[in-house]
Design a protein around this motif. Sequence first.
Motif, PDB file in Angstrom:
ATOM      1  N   ILE A  77       4.257  52.499  15.514  1.00  0.00           N
ATOM      2  CA  ILE A  77       4.354  54.104  15.620  1.00  0.00           C
ATOM      3  C   ILE A  77       2.982  54.417  16.130  1.00  0.00           C
ATOM      4  N   ASN A  78       3.228  55.181  17.308  1.00  0.00           N
ATOM      5  CA  ASN A  78       2.056  55.892  18.047  1.00  0.00           C
ATOM      6  C   ASN A  78       1.924  57.427  17.810  1.00  0.00           C
ATOM      7  N   ILE A  79       0.712  58.008  18.078  1.00  0.00           N
ATOM      8  CA  ILE A  79       0.414  59.377  17.809  1.00  0.00           C
ATOM      9  C   ILE A  79      -0.352  59.877  18.925  1.00  0.00           C
ATOM     10  N   ALA A  80      -0.187  61.195  19.520  1.00  0.00           N
ATOM     11  CA  ALA A  80      -0.876  61.866  20.488  1.00  0.00           C
ATOM     12  C   ALA A  80      -0.989  63.290  20.063  1.00  0.00           C
ATOM     13  N   PHE A  81      -1.707  64.094  20.906  1.00  0.00           N
ATOM     14  CA  PHE A  81      -2.200  65.347  20.461  1.00  0.00           C
ATOM     15  C   PHE A  81      -2.326  66.217  21.637  1.00  0.00           C
ATOM     16  N   LYS A  82      -2.175  67.352  21.460  1.00  0.00           N
ATOM     17  CA  LYS A  82      -2.256  68.427  22.511  1.00  0.00           C
ATOM     18  C   LYS A  82      -2.783  69.757  22.159  1.00  0.00           C
ATOM     19  N   ARG A  83      -3.889  70.222  22.422  1.00  0.00           N
ATOM     20  CA  ARG A  83      -4.356  71.674  22.297  1.00  0.00           C
ATOM     21  C   ARG A  83      -3.559  72.684  22.590  1.00  0.00           C
ATOM     22  N   VAL A  84      -3.262  73.706  21.945  1.00  0.00           N
ATOM     23  CA  VAL A  84      -2.457  74.758  22.124  1.00  0.00           C
ATOM     24  C   VAL A  84      -2.419  75.293  23.700  1.00  0.00           C
ATOM     25  N   ASP A  85      -3.898  75.142  23.962  1.00  0.00           N
ATOM     26  CA  ASP A  85      -4.173  75.857  25.338  1.00  0.00           C
ATOM     27  C   ASP A  85      -4.732  74.531  26.397  1.00  0.00           C
ATOM     28  N   GLY A  86      -4.286  73.568  25.854  1.00  0.00           N
ATOM     29  CA  GLY A  86      -4.582  72.539  26.852  1.00  0.00           C
ATOM     30  C   GLY A  86      -3.398  72.189  27.691  1.00  0.00           C
ATOM     31  N   MET A  87      -3.763  71.270  28.914  1.00  0.00           N
ATOM     32  CA  MET A  87      -2.631  71.079  29.975  1.00  0.00           C
ATOM     33  C   MET A  87      -1.859  69.785  29.772  1.00  0.00           C
ATOM     34  N   GLN A  88      -2.562  68.758  29.038  1.00  0.00           N
ATOM     35  CA  GLN A  88      -2.066  67.379  28.816  1.00  0.00           C
ATOM     36  C   GLN A  88      -2.347  66.969  27.338  1.00  0.00           C
ATOM     37  N   TRP A  89      -1.336  66.106  27.201  1.00  0.00           N
ATOM     38  CA  TRP A  89      -1.510  65.242  25.899  1.00  0.00           C
ATOM     39  C   TRP A  89      -2.592  64.290  26.078  1.00  0.00           C
ATOM     40  N   THR A  90      -3.114  63.872  24.898  1.00  0.00           N
ATOM     41  CA  THR A  90      -4.008  62.866  24.866  1.00  0.00           C
ATOM     42  C   THR A  90      -3.341  61.414  25.033  1.00  0.00           C
ATOM     43  N   LEU A  91      -3.904  60.614  25.414  1.00  0.00           N
ATOM     44  CA  LEU A  91      -3.327  59.020  25.406  1.00  0.00           C
ATOM     45  C   LEU A  91      -3.038  58.643  24.029  1.00  0.00           C
ATOM     46  N   PRO A  92      -1.873  57.974  23.907  1.00  0.00           N
ATOM     47  CA  PRO A  92      -1.475  57.619  22.469  1.00  0.00           C
ATOM     48  C   PRO A  92      -2.255  56.511  21.962  1.00  0.00           C
ATOM     49  N   VAL A  93      -2.292  56.704  20.493  1.00  0.00           N
ATOM     50  CA  VAL A  93      -3.023  55.424  19.774  1.00  0.00           C
ATOM     51  C   VAL A  93      -1.926  54.894  18.708  1.00  0.00           C
ATOM     52  N   VAL A  94      -2.300  53.841  18.276  1.00  0.00           N
ATOM     53  CA  VAL A  94      -1.250  53.207  17.263  1.00  0.00           C
ATOM     54  C   VAL A  94      -1.828  53.620  15.787  1.00  0.00           C
ATOM     55  N   VAL A  95      -1.031  54.173  15.086  1.00  0.00           N
ATOM     56  CA  VAL A  95      -1.049  54.748  13.694  1.00  0.00           C
ATOM     57  C   VAL A  95      -0.626  53.873  12.687  1.00  0.00           C
ATOM     58  N   ALA A  96       0.484  52.993  12.945  1.00  0.00           N
ATOM     59  CA  ALA A  96       1.191  52.209  12.034  1.00  0.00           C
ATOM     60  C   ALA A  96       1.619  51.057  12.739  1.00  0.00           C
ATOM     61  N   ASP A  97       1.307  49.816  12.297  1.00  0.00           N
ATOM     62  CA  ASP A  97       1.850  48.594  12.991  1.00  0.00           C
ATOM     63  C   ASP A  97       1.374  47.397  12.165  1.00  0.00           C
ATOM     64  N   GLU A  98       2.565  47.253  11.240  1.00  0.00           N
ATOM     65  CA  GLU A  98       2.365  45.857  10.629  1.00  0.00           C
ATOM     66  C   GLU A  98       3.030  44.588  11.430  1.00  0.00           C
ATOM     67  N   GLU A  99       2.284  43.863  11.472  1.00  0.00           N
ATOM     68  CA  GLU A  99       2.521  42.718  12.549  1.00  0.00           C
ATOM     69  C   GLU A  99       3.547  41.948  12.083  1.00  0.00           C
ATOM     70  N   GLY A 100       4.508  41.780  13.043  1.00  0.00           N
ATOM     71  CA  GLY A 100       5.766  40.875  12.693  1.00  0.00           C
ATOM     72  C   GLY A 100       6.771  41.704  11.955  1.00  0.00           C
ATOM     73  N   TYR A 101       6.815  42.870  11.915  1.00  0.00           N
ATOM     74  CA  TYR A 101       7.659  43.915  11.327  1.00  0.00           C
ATOM     75  C   TYR A 101       7.841  45.036  12.111  1.00  0.00           C
ATOM     76  N   PRO A 102       9.171  45.464  12.404  1.00  0.00           N
ATOM     77  CA  PRO A 102       9.387  46.758  12.693  1.00  0.00           C
ATOM     78  C   PRO A 102       9.112  47.968  12.155  1.00  0.00           C
ATOM     79  N   ASP A 103       8.232  48.882  12.815  1.00  0.00           N
ATOM     80  CA  ASP A 103       8.021  49.982  12.079  1.00  0.00           C
ATOM     81  C   ASP A 103       8.754  51.103  12.711  1.00  0.00           C
ATOM     82  N   ASN A 104       9.388  52.127  12.005  1.00  0.00           N
ATOM     83  CA  ASN A 104      10.246  53.307  12.821  1.00  0.00           C
ATOM     84  C   ASN A 104      10.442  54.321  11.685  1.00  0.00           C
TER      85      ASN A 104
END
Length: 358
Positions: A77-104
């Motif tokens: 699971i990734n997450i990204a952010f965008k300021r309401v007055d911004g033009m682009q979304w930030t690069l995504p970062v991983v927020v949940a990832d248990e290795e060897g198991y699917p997170d969804n």
Amino acid sequence: MNLISKRCLSVILACVMVQCPLKVLAQDEPVYQETYVIKSNSLLPEYYQPTVLVLPDSTLACAWATGSGPLALDNAINIAFKRVDGMQWTLPVVVADEEGYPDNYPVLSMLPDGGLRLFFSTRYREKRRVFPGEDQAAWQLMYKDSEDAGRIWGKEYFLISESDRIPCSRIVSLSNGDLLLPATNVRDRSSVLLKSNDRGNYWRYYTTAKELSGLVDPVIVELAAGHLLGLLRPYEKGEREKVLWRIESRDYGETWTKPQSAELKNAGSPIALLKLANGHLLLAYNDYESWLMPLTVAISTDGGESWQNNRKIESGRWGRDPSLVQTDDGHIHLIYVSRNIYLKHIEFNESWLLNQKE
């Protein structure tokens, strides 16, 4: 000042008094723009189940699952952010990832204390990893919290002991202080609700009604104090008619009416429901009875009894998994999966929806 002048002045003042409110109530200019949260340059990874939320500082936060398949072991699971007055979304970062198991199935929600919570499900294979008391490998409903608007996250925890429950839409904060979390029981293909009476610390599990078998992914809004509206989709491989189904509660979700057809076509794909600041309801769904096409938005001004101004957002079989939110400026933000490898962000207002021509 003579009598004629006084009468002329009165007429002018009357015209000004009549016209000013009309100017204030004049409809906003239509707003519509498209951008992307993220675009893949290859067939993998794919994206699933985006969830969008407005943070207290008006920043948009979007989380989604990504991997080589919904059940693939590399799903994270990734997450990204965008300021309401911004033009682009930030690069995504991983927020949940248990290795060897699917997170969804990520769902972002704000807690009453201002904290940000991510609900999601992880599919464990070994019995030893399943919550005590459960005897089979299955999806487990998890959560983790952030106290700084999603920049740093704490540990992940089990939300409930029952397995095979997945979250499907964000927390509904009721007028009596209770919290509702809509979810799906993927084991018996039915809808369930979790309720918290203590601001999200403890959640009580209960099913809404036996009649909801074959209906999944509930989305809930509170129309008035204690009066809730829920829409559900049919399980794609079930025997239910391929339409959206409507349920209501008038006791803060303790009891519900039997499901009735909402007379909106749906082949069994996830939907999004949003109560706008003016009380109108906005629905995003796939308006077709046999496939994921087209992705459509519709509006209701009578509490979901009827839906008008159906507008196609993306035709063909490319748009799925919508998520909706409204910012303080009245703009509506729709994020959905396009062509499996794009996360598309559509920003519009109600005027665009009402004035858009087919």
